[in-house]
Design a protein around this motif. Structure first.
Motif, mmCIF file in Angstrom:
data_model
loop_
_atom_site.group_PDB
_atom_site.id
_atom_site.type_symbol
_atom_site.label_atom_id
_atom_site.label_comp_id
_atom_site.label_asym_id
_atom_site.label_seq_id
_atom_site.Cartn_x
_atom_site.Cartn_y
_atom_site.Cartn_z
ATOM 1 N N GLY A 3 -6.043 2.307 11.538
ATOM 2 C CA GLY A 3 -5.716 0.831 11.619
ATOM 3 C C GLY A 3 -6.771 -0.299 11.305
ATOM 4 N N GLU A 4 -7.908 0.030 11.197
ATOM 5 C CA GLU A 4 -8.965 -0.952 10.841
ATOM 6 C C GLU A 4 -9.489 -1.055 9.191
ATOM 7 O OE1 GLU A 4 -11.451 -1.315 15.106
ATOM 8 O OE2 GLU A 4 -11.618 0.624 13.526
ATOM 9 N N MET A 5 -8.784 0.163 8.712
ATOM 10 C CA MET A 5 -9.393 0.230 7.406
ATOM 11 C C MET A 5 -8.957 -0.799 6.308
ATOM 12 S SD MET A 5 -10.987 3.010 7.063
ATOM 13 C CE MET A 5 -10.862 3.440 5.133
ATOM 14 N N PRO A 6 -9.699 -1.252 5.397
ATOM 15 C CA PRO A 6 -9.434 -2.249 4.447
ATOM 16 C C PRO A 6 -8.246 -1.959 3.725
ATOM 17 C CG PRO A 6 -11.904 -1.587 4.342
ATOM 18 C CD PRO A 6 -11.356 -0.555 5.192
ATOM 19 N N LYS A 7 -7.282 -2.825 3.620
ATOM 20 C CA LYS A 7 -6.369 -2.603 2.524
ATOM 21 C C LYS A 7 -6.406 -3.159 1.246
ATOM 22 C CE LYS A 7 -2.945 -1.237 6.051
ATOM 23 N NZ LYS A 7 -4.252 -0.620 6.711
ATOM 24 N N VAL A 16 -15.246 -0.868 -11.346
ATOM 25 C CA VAL A 16 -16.056 0.240 -10.413
ATOM 26 C C VAL A 16 -16.506 -0.521 -9.373
ATOM 27 C CG1 VAL A 16 -18.009 1.826 -10.382
ATOM 28 C CG2 VAL A 16 -16.589 1.739 -12.400
ATOM 29 N N LEU A 17 -17.116 -1.689 -9.654
ATOM 30 C CA LEU A 17 -17.887 -2.404 -8.358
ATOM 31 C C LEU A 17 -16.451 -2.832 -7.468
ATOM 32 C CD1 LEU A 17 -20.665 -2.335 -10.137
ATOM 33 C CD2 LEU A 17 -20.937 -4.543 -8.889
ATOM 34 N N LEU A 18 -15.575 -3.196 -8.029
ATOM 35 C CA LEU A 18 -14.286 -3.552 -7.214
ATOM 36 C C LEU A 18 -13.735 -2.579 -6.484
ATOM 37 C CD1 LEU A 18 -12.198 -5.495 -6.737
ATOM 38 C CD2 LEU A 18 -10.607 -4.314 -8.581
ATOM 39 N N HIS A 19 -13.840 -1.073 -7.087
ATOM 40 C CA HIS A 19 -13.469 -0.128 -6.053
ATOM 41 C C HIS A 19 -14.503 0.383 -5.099
ATOM 42 C CE1 HIS A 19 -11.444 1.085 -10.131
ATOM 43 N NE2 HIS A 19 -10.732 0.207 -9.523
ATOM 44 N N ILE A 75 -7.541 -7.728 -4.088
ATOM 45 C CA ILE A 75 -6.712 -6.854 -5.018
ATOM 46 C C ILE A 75 -6.180 -5.741 -4.192
ATOM 47 C CG2 ILE A 75 -6.527 -5.209 -6.718
ATOM 48 C CD1 ILE A 75 -8.459 -7.336 -8.385
ATOM 49 N N ASP A 76 -4.935 -5.357 -3.796
ATOM 50 C CA ASP A 76 -4.411 -4.514 -2.949
ATOM 51 C C ASP A 76 -4.777 -3.073 -3.339
ATOM 52 O OD1 ASP A 76 -3.073 -6.294 -1.337
ATOM 53 O OD2 ASP A 76 -1.062 -6.272 -2.464
ATOM 54 N N ILE A 77 -5.221 -2.270 -2.499
ATOM 55 C CA ILE A 77 -5.348 -0.881 -2.719
ATOM 56 C C ILE A 77 -4.178 -0.143 -2.358
ATOM 57 C CG2 ILE A 77 -6.638 1.181 -1.900
ATOM 58 C CD1 ILE A 77 -8.604 -0.726 -0.811
ATOM 59 N N PRO A 78 -3.502 0.542 -3.781
ATOM 60 C CA PRO A 78 -2.283 1.377 -3.702
ATOM 61 C C PRO A 78 -2.281 2.066 -2.585
ATOM 62 C CG PRO A 78 -3.234 1.038 -6.028
ATOM 63 C CD PRO A 78 -4.247 0.516 -5.153
ATOM 64 N N GLU A 79 -1.178 2.199 -2.092
ATOM 65 C CA GLU A 79 -0.993 3.198 -0.855
ATOM 66 C C GLU A 79 -1.491 4.611 -1.124
ATOM 67 O OE1 GLU A 79 1.947 3.632 1.694
ATOM 68 O OE2 GLU A 79 1.878 1.329 2.012
ATOM 69 N N GLU A 80 -1.180 5.193 -2.298
ATOM 70 C CA GLU A 80 -1.570 6.583 -2.689
ATOM 71 C C GLU A 80 -2.957 6.670 -2.776
ATOM 72 O OE1 GLU A 80 0.362 4.508 -4.225
ATOM 73 O OE2 GLU A 80 2.277 5.930 -4.991
ATOM 74 N N ILE A 81 -3.865 5.593 -2.929
ATOM 75 C CA ILE A 81 -5.372 5.623 -2.754
ATOM 76 C C ILE A 81 -5.569 5.477 -1.416
ATOM 77 C CG2 ILE A 81 -7.455 4.391 -3.781
ATOM 78 C CD1 ILE A 81 -6.059 3.442 -6.382
ATOM 79 N N GLN A 82 -5.264 4.857 -0.844
ATOM 80 C CA GLN A 82 -5.235 4.653 0.770
ATOM 81 C C GLN A 82 -5.043 5.882 1.339
ATOM 82 O OE1 GLN A 82 -3.758 1.333 3.237
ATOM 83 N NE2 GLN A 82 -3.496 0.162 1.511
ATOM 84 N N SER A 83 -3.854 6.710 1.044
ATOM 85 C CA SER A 83 -3.818 8.139 1.345
ATOM 86 C C SER A 83 -4.976 8.953 1.247
ATOM 87 C CB SER A 83 -2.510 8.524 0.870
ATOM 88 O OG SER A 83 -1.512 8.115 1.420
ATOM 89 N N PHE A 84 -5.476 8.821 -0.126
ATOM 90 C CA PHE A 84 -6.473 9.730 -0.545
ATOM 91 C C PHE A 84 -7.798 9.476 0.425
ATOM 92 C CE2 PHE A 84 -10.244 11.003 -2.880
ATOM 93 C CZ PHE A 84 -9.753 12.682 -3.406
ATOM 94 N N TYR A 85 -8.005 8.050 0.494
ATOM 95 C CA TYR A 85 -9.040 7.777 1.171
ATOM 96 C C TYR A 85 -9.175 8.126 2.453
ATOM 97 C CZ TYR A 85 -10.589 3.720 -1.809
ATOM 98 O OH TYR A 85 -11.109 3.176 -2.923
#
Lengths: 458, 458
Positions: free
Chosen positions: B15-19, B239-242, B69-79
Motif C-alpha cells: 500500500g505504500e508503493m508509488p503509483k 527510461v529515467l522516468l521509469h 505520470i500514472d504507472i499502469p496497473e499491469e506494470i504495478q502488478s509486475f513490480y
C-alpha cells in the motif's frame, strides 16, 4: 477473490522473526538412529565427535530431546542481512496453469551464496568463532556450500579452507572466484596438501577428483591442524536444526494470514532444505495437532529414498566419517555424469529417513528434462531463474496443481525454492540445445552401491 | 543508539508503493535540449520518433511538463514480483569503517536480470503490448539489459529479438542462455539478418562486433519489420522516468523513519540508475524545498561528465539514431579493452547532462582497482556481491564515510547499489590475480572521440 488480499510476497517484520530453532527430533517418538564409530560400531560419543566438529555443534548433533534452541544474537544479527526470505504467492504461475490451487513458495535464493546453505554456514561459523578456533575446513562440489561458508567465515573473521573437486575448480571458475572474494582459500582436490590427497594422486595420477575425496582431505586438514574443525552443509542433525528457520518463518507468515497448507514439497539431496522447511509442520503432525502431505522430491538418477535401502552407511565415499542409519544407495554409488540437476548425494538425513520409514512423509522421483521444463515455465511467469535442484520441487508443485485443475480442488501448496540458477547456465544451455538426456539407473546399475554398504548388525 | 530502531532493511508495504512515476523535467527551469533529426538538424517530431519507438513512449520522451505520470496497473502488478527493493542500512559496513556516517543503499539486484534495468524493460514491453505490437528489438553488450527485456517480454508474451555483440555472445554464454530461458531470440552481431550487418561483415570479415553495430542492426530490424519497435535501456528521458521508481521508493522509506540524506551517490554510465535514484530528491532541490549533495560516479577510463564536452552528439556509434545534447566523449570514443567495470557509454542522459551543467550535481571519476577493492570490502561485510558498475558508487560512498571519520560528522549517505556481480566473475578473477590495470586516457586518447562529434550550430 478474497484472497487477493494476500500480498505477492509476505515478509516478516524484524519483531516477528523466530528467535529459536526447532528441533523436530524432540517430538519424534521413534528417534533417528545414532551415528556409529566406524571402528567400534558403537554410538559416537561427544568426545569422539569433538575431534571433528565444534563442541556446541556436537551438543546439537546429539540432542534429541530439546524442542527449542535459542538462536544466538550474533546469528540473528547476520540473519537480518538476508532474512526474512520472502514467502511468495505464485499468482502468476497459478494464472498460467489456470488451476484452482493456491501455490506459495519460500524463496531462499536472495543472498550471494544463492541458496539456503547460508542458514547453517553462519551458525557453524559462529560456534567455531565462539570456541576460539582459527578456522574451519570443508569440501565443495559445484561450490554452493563453499560460497555460503566463505561468506559466513568472512563475517566472523575466521579462516576458511575449501577443498573443491578439481574438475569443478577448473571448469566452474566463477564460484571459486566468489569464494576468493570472501577471502577463502580454495584448493583443488585431490591435492598435495594432505596425506590422503597425495595417496590418491599417486594411485590415480591425473584424476579430476570426487566429493568423497574432497571430504577426506577436508576432514584430515581439520583434524591435523591446531585450532581447526570440519563443517558439513547437509545431512547432519545440526544442519536440519539450523535450517528450521526456513520452516519457522514460513509457518509464521502463513499463520499471519490464516493459511493452512495441504501439501508441502521440497527437493531432497542430503535433506537440509526439506528438513528445514517441513520441521515445524512435521512437529504439528507428530503431536497430532494438524495433518499435512509432505513430499520429498529427488532426481530419478539418484533415488535414495525411493529406491535406496534403510541401512547404516558411510556419510562419505572416502569412508572416513561416522556411519549413519539412513536411506542410501551406498557410498559406492556414482550418479550418472550426464545428470545436471544436483542432489547427487548417495544418502539422506537420518531424521528424514526415519520419518519416511515411519510413513510420515512421501517421496517421489522426477527426470531431469521434466525438471528443466518446469524450471523454464516457472522462470517465465514468476521471474526468478531457479536452481536445477529447486526445480525438482517446482516440477511436483506444478504436477499437484494440475491435479487440482482436474478435480477442481482448491488445495494450498507450499514448496521450497532453495536457490537461483545463475551458476548453472551450462545445464540450461544443454536443455535449450536439446542435448539433455534422462537417465534412470537399472537395478544392475544400483548393485555396486548396495554392495558397498558396510556390514552392521543393527 | 537511538537509530538502531531503524531496521537493516526497509521494505515498503504494497500500500505504500508509488503509483506514479516522477518526471524531473517538469521542475527543471532549464529544460534538457530536444533530440534532433540527424538529417535536418530540427527537433525530432512525435511522428518521426514513432517509426522507432512505441507511441506512448514517444509521448513520455517528449513530455517535459507533466510532473507525475500514472504507472499502469499491469506494470504495478509486475513490480510486485520483485519490488519494493530493499533500502538497506549498512550497519556492518559502518562498523567496519568505524565511521560516524550513516550509510544506506538501495539494492536493485534482487531479480533475475540482476539489476535495475528491469524497471524500464517492463514499462517499455507493456506499452509495446498495449499498442498491439508483435515484438521489440534491442541490442545488448554483456547482456544485463537484454536479460531484463527478455523477462519483460516473456511476461507479456511479446517477441523479443536481441542483437548481442558477437564477442560477448561467444565469450559470455551464460547471459545468452538466461535470455533464451525467457524465450528471446539472441543473434550475434554483426549478422547476416540485416543490411547493415551484411555490409559490416563484408567490410570487416571476422569482426567481433561492437555495441554501435548491434544498435544499428536492432534499429533496422525494428523499422523494417511490421509490428516491431526498437527499445533502449538507458540514456533516454523515458527510461529515467521509469527508473524514478527507485528514487520514489527510497524517499518514501527514508521519510517513514524521518531520515534526511546529506549525500546521494550513484554510478553513471548512460545515467538510467543515477537519474532514477536522484529524481525526486533533485525535484525538491529544484523547487527549493531541500538541498542535497548529489554525486555521479564514472570510471576514469570513460569520463563523459568529468572530461567530456557538452554538445550535440549521436546516441550510437553507428550514427543511425537522433542527436542528443549531452556530455559526451564523442560517439567515436572507444573505451580501453582492459576496462572491466562496465559504464562504457560515450555519452550521458540529456537530463543529467543539463543538471550537471547547471551546477545542480557533482561528478567524479574513479579507477577500477580502487573500485574492485571497494567491491570486495563491501561484499565481505554486507554479504552482497556487487556488480562492478555498482561498485563505483560503493567506492565513493566509502570515501565520503571516511571523510566523516576524519571530521567526526554524522552525515547520512545514500547510494544506489544497482546490481549483482554473478556474471562478472572474470573481472573479479583478474582482480584477485593482480592482473587488473588502471587506465586513464590521455588528452591525445580522447581526441578521436571529440573529432567524431557532428557539427551542429546549437
Amino acid at each position: 477473490m478474497e484472497d487477493k488480499k494476500i500480498p505477492y510476497k509476505i515478509y516478516l517484520e524484524e519483531g516477528e522473526m523466530p528467535k529459536q530453532w526447532y528441533n523436530v527430533r524432540a517430538d519424534m517418538k521413534n528417534k533417528p538412529e545414532p551415528l556409529l564409530n566406524p571402528g567400534t560400531l558403537q554410538p559416537m560419543t561427544a568426545e569422539e565427535l569433538g575431534h571433528v566438529f565444534c563442541d556446541e555443534l556436537v551438543k546439537q548433533e546429539l540432542d534429541d530431546t530439546t524442542a527449542y534452541i535459542d538462536i544466538p544474537e550474533e546469528i540473528q544479527s547476520f540473519y537480518k542481512m538476508y532474512r526474512p526470505s520472502p514467502l511468495v504467492r505464485a499468482y502468476c504461475l497459478e494464472q498460467k496453469l489456470d488451476t484452482p490451487a493456491k501455490i506459495y513458495y519460500k524463496f531462499e535464493g536472495n543472498n550471494t551464496s544463492g541458496s539456503h546453505k547460508l542458514n547453517s554456514a553462519i551458525a557453524q561459523a559462529y560456534y567455531a568463532k565462539k570456541q576460539g578456533l582459527k578456522g574451519v575446513t570443508t569440501e565443495t562440489g559445484a561450490g554452493q556450500w563453499g560460497t555460503a561458508l566463505s561468506m559466513a567465515c568472512s563475517y566472523f573473521d575466521l579462516d576458511c579452507k575449501v577443498y573443491m573437486v578439481k574438475v569443478s575448480y577448473e571448469q566452474k571458475p566463477f564460484r571459486r572466484e566468489v569464494m576468493r572474494t570472501y577471502g577463502a582459500s580454495v584448493t583443488p582436490s585431490p591435492s598435495e596438501t594432505t596425506a590422503v590427497g597425495r595417496k590418491i594422486l599417486q594411485e590415480h595420477p591425473g584424476t579430476t577428483g570426487s566429493l568423497g575425496c574432497a571430504i577426506s582431505e577436508a576432514v584430515e586438514a581439520a583434524t591435523s591442524t591446531e585450532g581447526y574443525r570440519y563443517v558439513l552443509g547437509s545431512v547432519l542433525n545440526q544442519v536440519l536444526l539450523h535450517q528450521s528457520i526456513i520452516g519457522l518463518e514460513t509457518k509464521i507468515a502463513l499463520d499471519k494470514y490464516g493459511i493452512k497448507p495441504d501439501i508441502i514439497i521440497g527437493c531432497a539431496g542430503g535433506g537440509s532444505n526439506l528438513g528445514g522447511l517441513v520441521s515445524p509442520f512435521m512437529g504439528e503432525k507428530l503431536r497430532g495437532e494438524a495433518d499435512y502431505r509432505i513430499i520429498a522430491v529427488e532426481p530419478a538418477s539418484c533415488p535414495s529414498l525411493t529406491r535406496g535401502k534403510f541401512a547404516y552407511d558411510f556419510c562419505d565415499t572416502g569412508k572416513v566419517c561416522p556411519l549413519a542409519k539412513m536411506y542410501t544407495l551406498g557410498s559406492g554409488f556414482i550418479p550418472s555424469p550426464n545428470h545436471a540437476g544436483g542432489l547427487r548425494y548417495h544418502g539422506m538425513s537420518s531424521i528424514l529417513s526415519k520419518l519416511y520409514d515411519d510413513g510420515l512423509m512421501e517421496a517421489c522421483s522426477v527426470e531431469q528434462t521434466a525438471v528443466f521444463e518446469a524450471a523454464e515455465q516457472f522462470a517465465r511467469v514468476e521471474g526468478i531463474l531457479p536452481a536445477p535442484e529447486s526445480s525438482h520441487a517446482i516440477r511436483v508443485a506444478i504436477d499437484e496443481a494440475m491435479k487440482c485443475k482436474q478435480t477442481g480442488e482448491e488445495k494450498t501448496i507450499v514448496f521450497g525454492l532453495t536457490g537461483t540458477g545463475y551458476f548453472d547456465m551450462v545445464a540450461y544451455e544443454k536443455f535449450h540445445n536439446g542435448e539433455m538426456n534422462d537417465y534412470i539407473p537399472t537395478d544392475e546399475d544400483l548393485k555396486p552401491g548396495f554392495d558397498s554398504l558396510p556390514k552392521v548388525d543393527k
